[in-house]
Design an enzyme around this catalytic site. Structure first.
Site, PDB file in Angstrom:
ATOM      1  N   CYS A   1       0.834  -1.192   0.000  1.00 20.27           N
ATOM      2  CA  CYS A   1       0.000   0.000   0.000  1.00 20.27           C
ATOM      3  C   CYS A   1       0.879   1.256   0.000  1.00 20.27           C
ATOM      4  CB  CYS A   1      -0.978  -0.047   1.168  1.00 20.27           C
ATOM      5  SG  CYS A   1      -2.413   1.042   0.968  1.00 20.27           S
TER       6      CYS A   1
ATOM      7  N   HIS B   1      -3.399  -5.791   1.005  1.00 19.85           N
ATOM      8  CA  HIS B   1      -2.714  -6.022   2.279  1.00 19.85           C
ATOM      9  C   HIS B   1      -2.665  -7.510   2.642  1.00 19.85           C
ATOM     10  CE1 HIS B   1      -2.365  -1.847   3.893  1.00 19.85           C
ATOM     11  NE2 HIS B   1      -3.380  -1.624   3.066  1.00 19.85           N
TER      12      HIS B   1
ATOM     13  N   GLU C   1      -0.828  -8.884   4.842  1.00 18.16           N
ATOM     14  CA  GLU C   1      -0.641  -9.026   6.290  1.00 18.16           C
ATOM     15  C   GLU C   1      -1.955  -8.982   7.042  1.00 18.16           C
ATOM     16  OE1 GLU C   1      -0.815  -4.548   5.856  1.00 18.16           O
ATOM     17  OE2 GLU C   1      -0.367  -6.298   4.632  1.00 18.16           O
TER      18      GLU C   1
END
Length: 231
Positions: A86, A196, A198
């Site tokens: 990002c 994302h 994660e």
């Protein structure tokens, strides 16, 4: 294996990245402040999402001048693994580690929701645990995720197999050229992506499809160092 998670003023996904490494693959990980001038002790560098330096000027435009970015460039040149997520992707493009730029979303709205991605290149240090063409569920959260590059650059990305992820056909949330969600450098050791991973390491989060990005990095490092891969 040892990971560095960079922290800029305004980073807000650094803890997510740290926990992903700690919980998903159980490897050593440190937070590294933006003023750091030595990354030699790390095998992989994560440049997290957020709003570095408040995203004044352009997203990532100020962060590219942080002292630690000189070390990220050196690490990339040495073949170490660098993943920008990002705002991290935006920083890597501003720093010249990846081609192109991230523009405002086509609808000028901040988009925060689950997104389906196609794995275009599973032959990188970040995607070797995925299948070619696999559709994965990874969330997005950005206002400037509209990837842009000129026709010449796009042709090079395609020719060099540098497009790593595309938004699934018909599901492009931001207007990115050629539905691009993530790219690599020519060498393949630097990847930037708007979604994302994660935030998708456990089904409790809605998806665990991001987990294999982290196991892929560990797998690549073990192969690089001749260590046995044991999951």
């Amino acid at each position: 294996m040892k990971f560095a998670v960079l922290v800029f003023p305004g980073s807000n996904c650094d803890i997510d990245c740290y926990k992903a490494v700690e919980n998903a693959i159980g490897q050593e990980v440190d937070y590294v402040w933006h003023t750091a001038t030595d990354l030699s002790g790390y095998d992989a560098i994560l440049v997290p999402g957020g709003f570095s330096y408040g995203d004044y000027l352009r997203c990532g435009a100020i962060a590219q001048f942080a002292p630690v970015m000189n070390e990220v460039v050196k690490a990339a040149e040495q073949g170490k693994f660098v993943l920008g997520i990002c705002n991290g992707f935006q920083i890597l493009t501003e720093a010249g580690l990846l081609p192109g730029a991230l523009l405002r979303n086509k609808d000028l709205k901040f988009r925060c929701h689950s997104t389906l991605l196609e794995v275009v290149n599973n032959n990188t240090a970040f995607t070797n645990q995925y299948s070619q063409g696999e559709i994965i569920d990874i969330p997005i959260a950005h206002g400037e995720g509209n990837y842009y590059c000129d026709d010449e650059t796009l042709a090079k990305l395609k020719a060099n197999n540098q497009i790593v992820f595309r938004y699934k056909a018909g599901a492009n949330p931001n207007g990115s050229v050629d539905d691009i969600a993530g790219i690599s450098n020519e060498r393949g050791n630097v990847v930037g992506m708007m979604p994302h991973p994660e935030r998708a390491i456990d089904q409790l989060l809605g998806s665990e499809d991001g987990l294999r990005m982290f196991t892929s990095i560990l797998n690549a490092w073990r192969e690089q160092h001749g260590a046995a891969v044991n999951g």
